[in-house]
Design an enzyme around this catalytic site. Structure first.
Site, short mmCIF file in Angstrom:
data_model
loop_
_atom_site.label_atom_id
_atom_site.label_comp_id
_atom_site.label_asym_id
_atom_site.label_seq_id
_atom_site.Cartn_x
_atom_site.Cartn_y
_atom_site.Cartn_z
N GLY A 183 -0.99 -1.28 7.92
CA GLY A 183 -1.44 -0.32 8.93
C GLY A 183 -2.21 -0.94 10.08
O GLY A 183 -2.03 -0.55 11.23
N HIS A 243 10.83 12.29 25.77
CA HIS A 243 11.70 11.55 26.70
C HIS A 243 10.93 10.56 27.58
O HIS A 243 9.82 10.82 28.03
CB HIS A 243 12.47 12.52 27.61
CG HIS A 243 11.54 13.30 28.50
ND1 HIS A 243 11.15 12.84 29.74
CD2 HIS A 243 10.90 14.47 28.32
CE1 HIS A 243 10.33 13.71 30.29
NE2 HIS A 243 10.16 14.71 29.44
N ASP A 293 2.08 -9.05 -1.44
CA ASP A 293 0.80 -8.41 -1.13
C ASP A 293 -0.32 -9.38 -1.46
O ASP A 293 -0.25 -10.08 -2.48
CB ASP A 293 0.64 -7.12 -1.93
CG ASP A 293 -0.48 -6.26 -1.38
OD1 ASP A 293 -0.19 -5.27 -0.68
OD2 ASP A 293 -1.67 -6.60 -1.61
N ASP A 294 -1.34 -9.40 -0.60
CA ASP A 294 -2.42 -10.37 -0.80
C ASP A 294 -3.42 -9.96 -1.88
O ASP A 294 -4.36 -10.71 -2.16
CB ASP A 294 -3.11 -10.69 0.54
CG ASP A 294 -2.19 -11.52 1.44
OD1 ASP A 294 -1.19 -12.06 0.91
OD2 ASP A 294 -2.46 -11.61 2.64
N SER A 342 0.85 -1.20 0.00
CA SER A 342 0.00 0.00 0.00
C SER A 342 0.89 1.25 0.00
O SER A 342 2.11 1.16 -0.10
CB SER A 342 -0.84 -0.01 1.28
OG SER A 342 0.06 0.10 2.36
N GLY A 343 0.25 2.41 0.20
CA GLY A 343 1.02 3.66 0.31
C GLY A 343 2.06 3.57 1.41
O GLY A 343 3.20 4.02 1.26
N HIS A 344 1.69 2.96 2.54
CA HIS A 344 2.63 2.82 3.66
C HIS A 344 3.84 1.98 3.23
O HIS A 344 4.98 2.31 3.54
CB HIS A 344 1.87 2.17 4.83
CG HIS A 344 2.69 1.94 6.05
ND1 HIS A 344 3.46 2.92 6.64
CD2 HIS A 344 2.88 0.81 6.79
CE1 HIS A 344 4.08 2.41 7.69
NE2 HIS A 344 3.75 1.14 7.81
N HIS A 399 0.88 2.70 16.51
CA HIS A 399 1.14 3.61 15.38
C HIS A 399 1.00 5.05 15.87
O HIS A 399 -0.07 5.44 16.33
CB HIS A 399 0.14 3.31 14.25
CG HIS A 399 0.32 4.17 13.03
ND1 HIS A 399 -0.47 4.03 11.93
CD2 HIS A 399 1.19 5.17 12.74
CE1 HIS A 399 -0.09 4.90 10.99
NE2 HIS A 399 0.91 5.61 11.47
C1 COA Z 1 -11.64 8.82 14.71
C2 COA Z 1 -11.92 8.10 13.43
C3 COA Z 1 -11.22 6.73 13.45
C4 COA Z 1 -13.43 7.88 13.39
O1 COA Z 1 -13.77 7.20 12.23
P1 COA Z 1 -15.26 6.59 12.10
O2 COA Z 1 -15.50 5.63 13.23
O3 COA Z 1 -15.40 6.11 10.71
O4 COA Z 1 -16.16 7.82 12.44
P2 COA Z 1 -17.13 8.66 11.48
O5 COA Z 1 -16.35 9.26 10.36
O6 COA Z 1 -18.33 7.82 11.18
O7 COA Z 1 -17.57 9.84 12.46
C5 COA Z 1 -18.39 9.64 13.59
C6 COA Z 1 -18.52 10.98 14.30
O8 COA Z 1 -17.26 11.33 14.90
C7 COA Z 1 -16.78 12.59 14.35
N1 COA Z 1 -15.34 12.45 14.17
C8 COA Z 1 -14.70 11.50 13.44
N2 COA Z 1 -13.38 11.70 13.49
C9 COA Z 1 -13.19 12.78 14.27
C10 COA Z 1 -12.02 13.45 14.69
N3 COA Z 1 -10.81 13.02 14.34
N4 COA Z 1 -12.16 14.53 15.49
C11 COA Z 1 -13.40 14.95 15.86
N5 COA Z 1 -14.53 14.34 15.49
C12 COA Z 1 -14.43 13.27 14.70
C13 COA Z 1 -17.51 12.75 13.03
O9 COA Z 1 -17.60 14.12 12.67
C14 COA Z 1 -18.86 12.14 13.35
O10 COA Z 1 -19.61 13.06 14.11
P3 COA Z 1 -21.21 13.22 13.89
O11 COA Z 1 -21.78 11.87 14.29
O12 COA Z 1 -21.56 14.32 14.84
O13 COA Z 1 -21.39 13.53 12.47
C15 COA Z 1 -11.43 8.85 12.18
O14 COA Z 1 -12.25 9.93 11.85
C16 COA Z 1 -10.02 9.39 12.35
O15 COA Z 1 -9.76 10.44 12.96
N6 COA Z 1 -9.07 8.61 11.80
C17 COA Z 1 -7.66 8.95 11.87
C18 COA Z 1 -7.03 8.80 10.51
C19 COA Z 1 -5.57 9.14 10.59
O16 COA Z 1 -5.11 9.84 11.46
N7 COA Z 1 -4.78 8.59 9.68
C20 COA Z 1 -3.36 8.78 9.75
C21 COA Z 1 -2.63 7.97 8.75
S1 COA Z 1 -0.90 8.18 8.97
#
Ligand code: COA
Length: 200
Positions: free
Chosen positions: A65, A128, A32-33, A10-12, A137
């Site tokens: 991931g 620290h 990769d699968d 993947s991208g990672h 992660h």
């Molecule tokens: C937290 C997270 C896992 C939630 O994903 P989810 O379970 O699919 O949640 P949803 O997108 O269905 O959102 C559910 C609710 O939470 C809220 N919400 C989701 N992520 C949020 C966040 N990071 N901060 C604040 N609110 C968040 C949504 O707005 C939604 O609110 P609502 O019900 O009032 O509309 C995801 O949004 C997230 O932050 N993922 C991180 C991705 C990331 O950092 N990747 C890095 C790669 S290096």
């Protein structure tokens, strides 16, 4: 330099290939699968994860991931290495477990202990004396302040901040941009500033 087998294209996985090249690997292949993939980041995809046994003398790194899958995969593989991008900064007495990757621009400060199969992603920091358990992660641009403890398999989302001395239990998701100021003792998804359990 040995052959490096990257499990996960993947991208990672592509970013990990870059880190491997920066560390001198030239003979790099992916497993990769997804059977449709033939190339990733300019390197061949030579089979699926089931083909790992065909490379008994190679170095391996798992680029998946999902923490649970990363753990299951890594535990089956021989010769798992640790990769650190040359632009990352590691303080003295930092420990890095096997299969962990530290990406470009990351900073890990004095005495931090990073377990096995962790990802310390691009431009993140772990300060620290932190203890980061296996298969955690720390996503891109997130910051973990000093003396924090993070339990196995927890994922700290992009740009999140964890205040100093906080403990986060295993199997949590800390949402992107969250600020964790108090201990988290129950697995679940935590979002917002200050971070609260997401009911959504
Ligand atoms: C937290 C997270 C896992 C939630 O994903 P989810 O379970 O699919 O949640 P949803 O997108 O269905 O959102 C559910 C609710 O939470 C809220 N919400 C989701 N992520 C949020 C966040 N990071 N901060 C604040 N609110 C968040 C949504 O707005 C939604 O609110 P609502 O019900 O009032 O509309 C995801 O949004 C997230 O932050 N993922 C991180 C991705 C990331 O950092 N990747 C890095 C790669 S290096």
């Amino acid at each position: 330099m040995k052959k490096l087998v990257i499990v996960g294209a993947s991208g990672h996985g592509k970013v990990i290939a870059d880190i491997a090249v920066a560390n001198g690997y030239r003979d790099i292949v992916f497993l990769d699968d997804d059977p449709g993939l033939t190339k990733a980041a300019g390197f061949p995809v030579v089979g699926t994860s089931k083909d790992a046994a065909n490379y008994p003398d190679a170095d391996f790194i798992v680029a998946i991931g999902n923490a649970g899958i990363r753990k299951r995969m890594q535990e089956k593989l021989p010769g798992v290495v640790t990769l650190v991008h040359p632009s990352a900064v590691l303080g003295r007495d930092v420990l890095l477990g096997e299969g962990s990757v530290v990406m470009a621009g990351a900073v890990i400060n004095y005495g931090a202990k990073i377990g096995k199969g962790c990802i310390v992603n691009t431009c993140s920091s772990v300060d620290h004396d932190c203890v980061i358990e296996d298969f955690v992660h720390v996503s891109v641009g997130s910051h973990v302040a000093g003396t924090v403890h993070i339990g196995e398999g927890t994922w700290v989302g992009a740009g999140a901040v964890i205040s100093n001395n906080v403990e986060i239990c295993a199997d949590c998701m800390v949402g992107a941009g969250a600020v964790v100021v108090k201990d988290i003792t129950e697995p679940g998804t935590y979002v917002g500033v200050p971070a609260k359990k997401n009911k959504g």
